[in-house]
Structures are given as C-alpha cells and as structure tokens.
Design a protein around this motif. Structure first.
Motif, short mmCIF file in Angstrom:
data_model
loop_
_atom_site.label_atom_id
_atom_site.label_comp_id
_atom_site.label_asym_id
_atom_site.label_seq_id
_atom_site.Cartn_x
_atom_site.Cartn_y
_atom_site.Cartn_z
N ALA A 166 0.83 -1.21 0.00
CA ALA A 166 0.00 0.00 0.00
C ALA A 166 0.86 1.25 0.00
CB ALA A 166 -0.92 -0.02 1.22
N ARG A 167 1.92 1.25 0.80
CA ARG A 167 2.82 2.41 0.84
C ARG A 167 3.55 2.58 -0.49
NH1 ARG A 167 4.32 5.15 5.04
NH2 ARG A 167 6.55 5.02 4.62
N MET A 168 3.89 1.48 -1.13
CA MET A 168 4.52 1.56 -2.46
C MET A 168 3.57 2.24 -3.45
SD MET A 168 6.30 -2.21 -2.63
CE MET A 168 6.68 -2.11 -4.39
N ILE A 169 2.30 1.87 -3.41
CA ILE A 169 1.30 2.48 -4.30
C ILE A 169 1.19 3.97 -4.00
CG2 ILE A 169 -1.17 2.57 -4.86
CD1 ILE A 169 -1.20 -0.51 -4.32
N ALA A 170 1.14 4.32 -2.72
CA ALA A 170 0.97 5.72 -2.33
C ALA A 170 2.14 6.59 -2.80
CB ALA A 170 0.82 5.83 -0.81
N ALA A 171 3.34 6.02 -2.80
CA ALA A 171 4.54 6.79 -3.15
C ALA A 171 4.89 6.72 -4.63
CB ALA A 171 5.72 6.29 -2.33
N ALA A 172 4.19 5.91 -5.39
CA ALA A 172 4.57 5.66 -6.78
C ALA A 172 4.25 6.82 -7.71
CB ALA A 172 3.88 4.40 -7.29
N GLU A 173 5.09 7.01 -8.73
CA GLU A 173 4.79 7.97 -9.78
C GLU A 173 3.63 7.48 -10.64
OE1 GLU A 173 8.07 9.29 -12.15
OE2 GLU A 173 9.32 9.67 -10.39
N ASP A 174 3.54 6.17 -10.80
CA ASP A 174 2.44 5.55 -11.55
C ASP A 174 1.74 4.56 -10.63
OD1 ASP A 174 0.73 4.21 -13.24
OD2 ASP A 174 2.21 3.90 -14.83
N PRO A 175 0.81 5.05 -9.78
CA PRO A 175 0.17 4.17 -8.80
C PRO A 175 -0.56 2.98 -9.42
CG PRO A 175 -0.28 6.47 -8.29
CD PRO A 175 0.37 6.44 -9.64
N GLY A 176 -1.20 3.18 -10.57
CA GLY A 176 -1.93 2.09 -11.21
C GLY A 176 -1.02 0.94 -11.60
N ARG A 177 0.13 1.27 -12.18
CA ARG A 177 1.08 0.23 -12.59
C ARG A 177 1.64 -0.48 -11.36
NH1 ARG A 177 7.02 0.27 -14.25
NH2 ARG A 177 6.96 2.06 -12.90
N THR A 178 1.99 0.29 -10.33
CA THR A 178 2.52 -0.30 -9.10
C THR A 178 1.49 -1.20 -8.45
OG1 THR A 178 3.97 1.60 -8.77
CG2 THR A 178 3.54 0.22 -6.85
#
Length: 198
Positions: A166-178
């Motif tokens: 979840a934290r990876m998604i929140a910090a990602a430049e492309d949340p959908g891909r992550t």
C-alpha cells in the motif's frame, strides 16, 4: 423532541470528522489549520479540544473512520467468496484498489505514519486488519486449504507485506502500474501457501 446532550456531542464529532476528512484529503494534514476545520464544521475551537484534545486527535479519528470503511468493503468481498483463500485474494484486490483513491493515499498511507508515528499507525492497521486475516487464515487452515503453520505469525507477515504494498502504491509515480505489480507478487506469494493435494 429535544436533542439530548449525547446527540449534540455525536453531531459535533461527526461534523468535525467530516470537515477534517475533506480538508486533510484535499491538502494534507500540515496544510490545514485547526481554525479552518472548526469553521468548516460550524463549531467552536473549544468543541475541537473538548472532543479530540487537539488536531492530531481529530486526525486519528479520521484515520480510524477510513479504516472502518475499508474493513467493511474488504469483509464484504470475503463474504461473497467461495472459500477463504479466494476471499483473501478478492479482499486484497479491493484493498489495493482503495489505495488508488486520493483520500486513502494522502490520509491513511502518507500522512498517518508521519503524524501519528509509526507505532500508532501500525497499531491502527493491526486493529482493523489483523483480526480479519487471522480468522480467514484459521478457516483456510481448518479447511485444509493452506499448509500447516502458525496462523498468527503468518497473518502478521501477510498484513506487513500488504501494508508495504500500500505504501509503495501511495509513493509511486504511476500508482496504477505499481498496484498491478504488487498484486501479482502478493497473489503469487499467497498462492504458494496452498496445500498441495495428492
């Protein structure tokens, strides 16, 4: 009928949480002064301090409201599944989808660890997520769907991995891909827990 003091207090708390939630989701905790929250809620600053002690206490109430709502969504996904493991995978998808929402990303996944502190944030996540995981994994174990191993430890590790995703998604430049990548990895890991039928 006249409203009781209890009704008025509940109304004040609800107004504060609703106003704070919208403001925190839009601008983040640090950018929202307490006076702006009380104005938006239509209450006095004293009401904020009476019910929540301070802005941080109100923020925690907002985080916990979001967590309760997410838990209800995930429980609904579990409830409609054919078996516990299918339910867990479906629930994982529901949770990861929720991590794409701006409100969840900003309040629960970005600001909450910073504002409340890592330990308090983990306590909240455990309160709302760990019990559900334990019960689902216990049922899966009882049904012979997963290999025999200590369920409480497994649930804690699954929760930790899901929260890191979840934290990876929140910090990602492309949340959908992550989100897609972490579901692929977590799904593979959870599938590896399956008991092999002879």
């Amino acid at each position: 009928m006249r409203r009781t003091q209890q009704d008025r207090s509940a109304g004040t708390r609800a107004a504060l949480v609703a106003a704070a939630r919208e403001l925190f989701a839009t601008r983040g905790y640090q950018a929202v002064p307490a006076d702006e929250i009380t104005r938006a809620a239509g209450v006095t600053r004293g009401a904020l301090y009476h019910h929540y002690a301070d802005k941080q206490g109100l923020f925690r109430a907002v985080v916990e409201e979001l967590e309760r709502e997410l838990l209800e969504e995930i429980e609904a996904a579990f409830g409609g599944a054919a078996d516990p493991l299918t339910g867990m995978l479906t629930g994982l998808g529901v949770f990861l989808d929720a991590c794409l929402r701006d409100e969840v990303r900003r309040i629960s996944l970005t600001d909450a660890p910073a504002v409340l502190g890592w330990e308090a944030w983990r306590e909240i996540e455990e309160e709302y997520g760990l019990g559900l995981l334990v019960s689902v994994l216990e049922q899966a174990k009882a049904d012979g769907l997963i290999v025999d191993q200590p369920v409480r430890a497994l649930a804690q590790l699954v929760l930790s991995a899901v929260m890191e995703a979840a934290r990876m998604i929140a910090a990602a430049e492309d949340p959908g891909r992550t989100r897609g990548e972490v579901q692929q990895v977590l799904g593979g890991w959870l599938a590896s827990l399956l008991a092999v039928k002879q």
